[in-house]
Design a protein around this motif. Structure first.
Motif, mmCIF file in Angstrom:
data_model
loop_
_atom_site.group_PDB
_atom_site.id
_atom_site.type_symbol
_atom_site.label_atom_id
_atom_site.label_comp_id
_atom_site.label_asym_id
_atom_site.label_seq_id
_atom_site.Cartn_x
_atom_site.Cartn_y
_atom_site.Cartn_z
ATOM 1 N N PRO A 153 0.793 -1.228 0.000
ATOM 2 C CA PRO A 153 0.000 0.000 0.000
ATOM 3 C C PRO A 153 0.828 1.282 0.000
ATOM 4 O O PRO A 153 0.322 2.341 -0.355
ATOM 5 C CB PRO A 153 -0.852 -0.103 1.276
ATOM 6 N N ALA A 154 2.094 1.190 0.377
ATOM 7 C CA ALA A 154 2.912 2.408 0.432
ATOM 8 C C ALA A 154 3.898 2.484 -0.729
ATOM 9 O O ALA A 154 4.748 3.355 -0.772
ATOM 10 C CB ALA A 154 3.664 2.459 1.757
ATOM 11 N N PHE B 69 5.010 2.843 -4.721
ATOM 12 C CA PHE B 69 4.605 3.458 -5.985
ATOM 13 C C PHE B 69 5.681 3.204 -7.032
ATOM 14 O O PHE B 69 6.861 3.128 -6.708
ATOM 15 C CB PHE B 69 4.438 4.968 -5.804
ATOM 16 N N ARG C 276 7.003 4.718 0.429
ATOM 17 C CA ARG C 276 6.753 5.884 1.277
ATOM 18 C C ARG C 276 6.808 5.549 2.767
ATOM 19 O O ARG C 276 6.744 6.436 3.598
ATOM 20 C CB ARG C 276 5.372 6.475 0.944
ATOM 21 N N SER C 277 6.875 4.265 3.098
ATOM 22 C CA SER C 277 6.865 3.915 4.518
ATOM 23 C C SER C 277 8.270 3.825 5.109
ATOM 24 O O SER C 277 8.433 3.680 6.309
ATOM 25 C CB SER C 277 6.115 2.603 4.736
ATOM 26 N N GLY D 295 7.441 22.775 -5.179
ATOM 27 C CA GLY D 295 6.453 22.323 -6.156
ATOM 28 C C GLY D 295 6.988 21.406 -7.235
ATOM 29 O O GLY D 295 6.282 21.031 -8.157
ATOM 30 N N MET E 160 9.166 17.769 -8.277
ATOM 31 C CA MET E 160 9.629 16.484 -7.770
ATOM 32 C C MET E 160 11.031 16.206 -8.287
ATOM 33 O O MET E 160 11.308 16.378 -9.479
ATOM 34 C CB MET E 160 8.697 15.370 -8.252
ATOM 35 N N TRP F 118 9.163 12.769 -0.413
ATOM 36 C CA TRP F 118 7.962 12.082 -0.920
ATOM 37 C C TRP F 118 8.064 10.587 -0.652
ATOM 38 O O TRP F 118 7.095 9.944 -0.266
ATOM 39 C CB TRP F 118 7.832 12.362 -2.418
ATOM 40 N N VAL G 193 -1.407 13.993 -5.318
ATOM 41 C CA VAL G 193 -0.267 13.190 -4.838
ATOM 42 C C VAL G 193 0.999 13.436 -5.628
ATOM 43 O O VAL G 193 2.068 13.646 -5.066
ATOM 44 C CB VAL G 193 -0.490 11.660 -4.958
ATOM 45 N N PHE G 194 0.876 13.344 -6.949
ATOM 46 C CA PHE G 194 2.073 13.449 -7.786
ATOM 47 C C PHE G 194 2.276 14.879 -8.289
ATOM 48 O O PHE G 194 3.031 15.107 -9.226
ATOM 49 C CB PHE G 194 1.960 12.486 -8.980
ATOM 50 N N PRO H 181 3.193 18.096 -6.528
ATOM 51 C CA PRO H 181 3.525 18.985 -5.399
ATOM 52 C C PRO H 181 3.285 20.453 -5.716
ATOM 53 O O PRO H 181 3.128 21.254 -4.810
ATOM 54 C CB PRO H 181 5.001 18.695 -5.130
ATOM 55 N N TRP I 188 0.069 21.367 -4.100
ATOM 56 C CA TRP I 188 -0.151 21.250 -2.666
ATOM 57 C C TRP I 188 -0.424 22.656 -2.124
ATOM 58 O O TRP I 188 0.223 23.621 -2.522
ATOM 59 C CB TRP I 188 1.084 20.656 -1.950
ATOM 60 N N ASN I 189 -1.376 22.753 -1.258
ATOM 61 C CA ASN I 189 -1.785 24.055 -0.694
ATOM 62 C C ASN I 189 -2.391 24.997 -1.720
ATOM 63 O O ASN I 189 -2.473 26.200 -1.491
ATOM 64 C CB ASN I 189 -0.616 24.767 0.012
ATOM 65 N N MET J 131 -5.842 4.497 -4.910
ATOM 66 C CA MET J 131 -5.481 5.186 -3.671
ATOM 67 C C MET J 131 -6.372 4.710 -2.523
ATOM 68 O O MET J 131 -5.916 4.567 -1.391
ATOM 69 C CB MET J 131 -5.603 6.706 -3.849
ATOM 70 N N TRP K 287 -7.688 1.781 -2.254
ATOM 71 C CA TRP K 287 -7.179 0.464 -1.867
ATOM 72 C C TRP K 287 -6.006 0.602 -0.899
ATOM 73 O O TRP K 287 -5.895 -0.144 0.084
ATOM 74 C CB TRP K 287 -6.759 -0.306 -3.121
ATOM 75 N N ARG K 288 -5.129 1.559 -1.174
ATOM 76 C CA ARG K 288 -3.963 1.762 -0.311
ATOM 77 C C ARG K 288 -4.382 2.148 1.102
ATOM 78 O O ARG K 288 -3.860 1.623 2.090
ATOM 79 C CB ARG K 288 -3.063 2.863 -0.894
ATOM 80 N N GLU L 190 -6.026 -0.751 2.871
ATOM 81 C CA GLU L 190 -5.081 -1.828 3.151
ATOM 82 C C GLU L 190 -4.184 -1.437 4.328
ATOM 83 O O GLU L 190 -3.758 -2.284 5.108
ATOM 84 C CB GLU L 190 -4.237 -2.066 1.889
ATOM 85 N N THR L 191 -3.924 -0.147 4.428
ATOM 86 C CA THR L 191 -3.075 0.344 5.514
ATOM 87 C C THR L 191 -3.767 0.161 6.871
ATOM 88 O O THR L 191 -3.135 -0.238 7.851
ATOM 89 C CB THR L 191 -2.739 1.835 5.301
ATOM 90 N N GLU M 44 -1.350 8.951 6.339
ATOM 91 C CA GLU M 44 -0.921 10.130 5.582
ATOM 92 C C GLU M 44 0.501 9.986 5.053
ATOM 93 O O GLU M 44 0.832 10.547 4.010
ATOM 94 C CB GLU M 44 -1.052 11.385 6.454
ATOM 95 N N GLN M 45 1.333 9.220 5.771
ATOM 96 C CA GLN M 45 2.686 9.014 5.290
ATOM 97 C C GLN M 45 2.720 7.988 4.143
ATOM 98 O O GLN M 45 3.373 8.208 3.140
ATOM 99 C CB GLN M 45 3.576 8.546 6.456
ATOM 100 N N TRP M 46 1.982 6.921 4.302
ATOM 101 C CA TRP M 46 2.035 5.825 3.320
ATOM 102 C C TRP M 46 1.271 6.155 2.047
ATOM 103 O O TRP M 46 1.634 5.747 0.956
ATOM 104 C CB TRP M 46 1.451 4.549 3.903
ATOM 105 N N THR M 47 0.134 6.796 2.208
ATOM 106 C CA THR M 47 -0.791 6.998 1.091
ATOM 107 C C THR M 47 -1.062 8.487 0.930
ATOM 108 O O THR M 47 -0.636 9.278 1.754
ATOM 109 C CB THR M 47 -2.128 6.289 1.351
ATOM 110 N N PRO M 48 -1.794 8.870 -0.103
ATOM 111 C CA PRO M 48 -2.105 10.293 -0.259
ATOM 112 C C PRO M 48 -3.279 10.712 0.606
ATOM 113 O O PRO M 48 -3.617 11.881 0.650
ATOM 114 C CB PRO M 48 -2.476 10.396 -1.725
#
Lengths: 142, 137
Positions: A51-52, A54, A78-79, A94, A96, A132, B17-18, B20, B23-24, B80, B82-83, B86-87, B130-134
Motif C-alpha cells: 500500500p505504500a 509506488f 513511502r513507509s 512544487g 519532484m 515524498w 499526490v504526484f 507537489p 499542494w496548498n 489510492m 485500496w492503499r 489496506e493500511t 498520511e505518510q504511506w498513502t495520499p
C-alpha cells in the motif's frame, strides 16, 4: 470436440491448476505436487509494503551515476524513513526531484549523481521541502 | 470504542499526490462528464466554491482565482482507496476490526485499546495513513 479435452488444444499457456485438480492425472506426476511452487513473483521480491509502494518513471539524467537513467522505472516506498545516503524522491518548491539525500545535523543536501548538475543545499526556512518517498529499486531496460 | 475514518477531500488529495505544485493550492474535481463539483480542496472551499454545484455555476469563481480543475479519474481514486483501506488493517493487525464503508470512509473497532491511549493510537493511525498513502484524514 472430444479430442480437444485430451490433447488440450484450447490450452493457452497459463497454468492455474495443480495436479490434484485434474482427475485423470495420477501416478508419478502427483508426487511432485507436494513440491509445487508458484514461481518467482517480482511483486513479492521487490515490493516490501504494497500500500505504500509506488512505481515512477524517471525523467532526466540526474542520477546516472547511481545507475538510474532517463526512462527507467523506480520503485518508491513511502513507509521507509529517509536516512542520509538513500536515494529519495523529494519535493522542492512544487517540483519532484530524484536525488541522493544527505543530512548532517543542521543541513539537508540533495545530491545528484552526475557531474552536469550541482548539489542543492535545501534552505528549510525559505523553501517548501518534503520527502515524498525512498527509492528502493530501479528497473532498467537494457 | 469505535472509530470513523474519513479522508479529507479524497479525490482532490488523489489528484495532488504526484503534483507537489498543487499542494496548498485550490483544486476541484468534477463528476462524470464534468457536470458537477464532487470534491473541493480546503483552499477551494475557503474561496467559496460550493459542494455538488454544477461546474458552470462555479465557473466565475474558478476562473477568477485560477483554481485547478480535474475531470474524475476513478482508476486513480480506486488505487489510492485500496492503499488507505489496506493500511488500516495492517495497522490494526486484524482485518476483521476494519469495515470499509466507501471509497474514503471506514469504521474501526478500537475496543481493545485502553481509553487513555485512544488519542495517541488514533493519531498514530492518521499519521501512518498520511505518510504511506495520499489520504489526508
Amino acid at each position: 470436440m472430444e479430442l480437444e479435452q485430451f490433447v488440450g488444444m484450447t490450452y493457452k499457456g497459463t497454468r492455474r491448476f495443480t495436479q490434484h485438480e485434474i482427475p485423470t492425472a495420477n501416478g508419478f506426476g502427483a508426487a511432485a505436487d507436494d513440491y509445487m511452487e508458484r514461481g518467482i513473483d517480482l511483486n513479492e521480491q521487490l515490493v516490501r509494503n504494497k500500500p505504500a509502494t509506488f512505481f515512477m518513471r524517471v525523467s532526466g539524467d540526474a542520477m546516472t551515476g547511481a545507475g538510474i537513467f532517463h526512462g527507467d522505472v523506480v520503485i518508491v516506498d513511502r513507509s521507509i524513513k529517509a536516512t542520509s545516503g538513500k536515494v529519495i524522491i523529494a519535493t522542492l518548491n512544487g517540483e519532484m526531484l530524484i536525488r541522493r539525500f544527505e543530512k548532517t545535523f543542521n543541513k539537508i543536501r540533495l545530491v545528484p549523481e552526475t557531474p552536469k548538475l550541482s548539489a542543492i543545499d535545501v534552505d528549510l526556512s525559505g523553501s517548501e521541502f518534503s520527502i515524498w518517498g525512498v527509492v528502493t529499486y530501479v528497473i532498467h531496460s537494457l | 470504542m469505535k472509530a470513523i475514518v474519513d479522508c479529507n477531500s479524497f479525490y482532490c488529495s488523489c489528484e495532488r499526490v504526484f503534483r507537489p505544485d498543487l499542494w496548498n493550492k485550490p483544486v476541484v474535481v468534477l463528476s462524470n462528464n464534468d457536470g458537477c463539483i464532487v470534491s473541493r480542496s480546503d483552499e477551494a472551499r475557503r474561496l467559496g466554491v460550493g459542494m455538488a454545484i454544477p461546474y458552470f455555476q462555479a465557473r466565475p469563481i474558478i476562473d477568477k482565482h485560477g483554481i485547478s480543475v480535474f475531470s474524475s479519474n476513478y482508476h486513480l481514486y480506486g488505487d489510492m482507496s485500496w492503499r488507505v483501506m489496506e493500511t488500516l488493517p495492517t495497522m490494526m493487525g486484524d482485518a476483521s476490526k476494519v469495515e470499509v464503508y466507501s471509497v474514503d470512509e471506514a469504521s474501526m473497532d478500537l475496543d481493545h485499546v485502553p481509553r487513555h491511549k485512544l488519542e495517541d493510537y488514533s493519531r498514530h493511525i492518521k499519521q501512518t495513513v498520511e505518510q504511506w498513502t495520499p489520504g489526508k484524514m
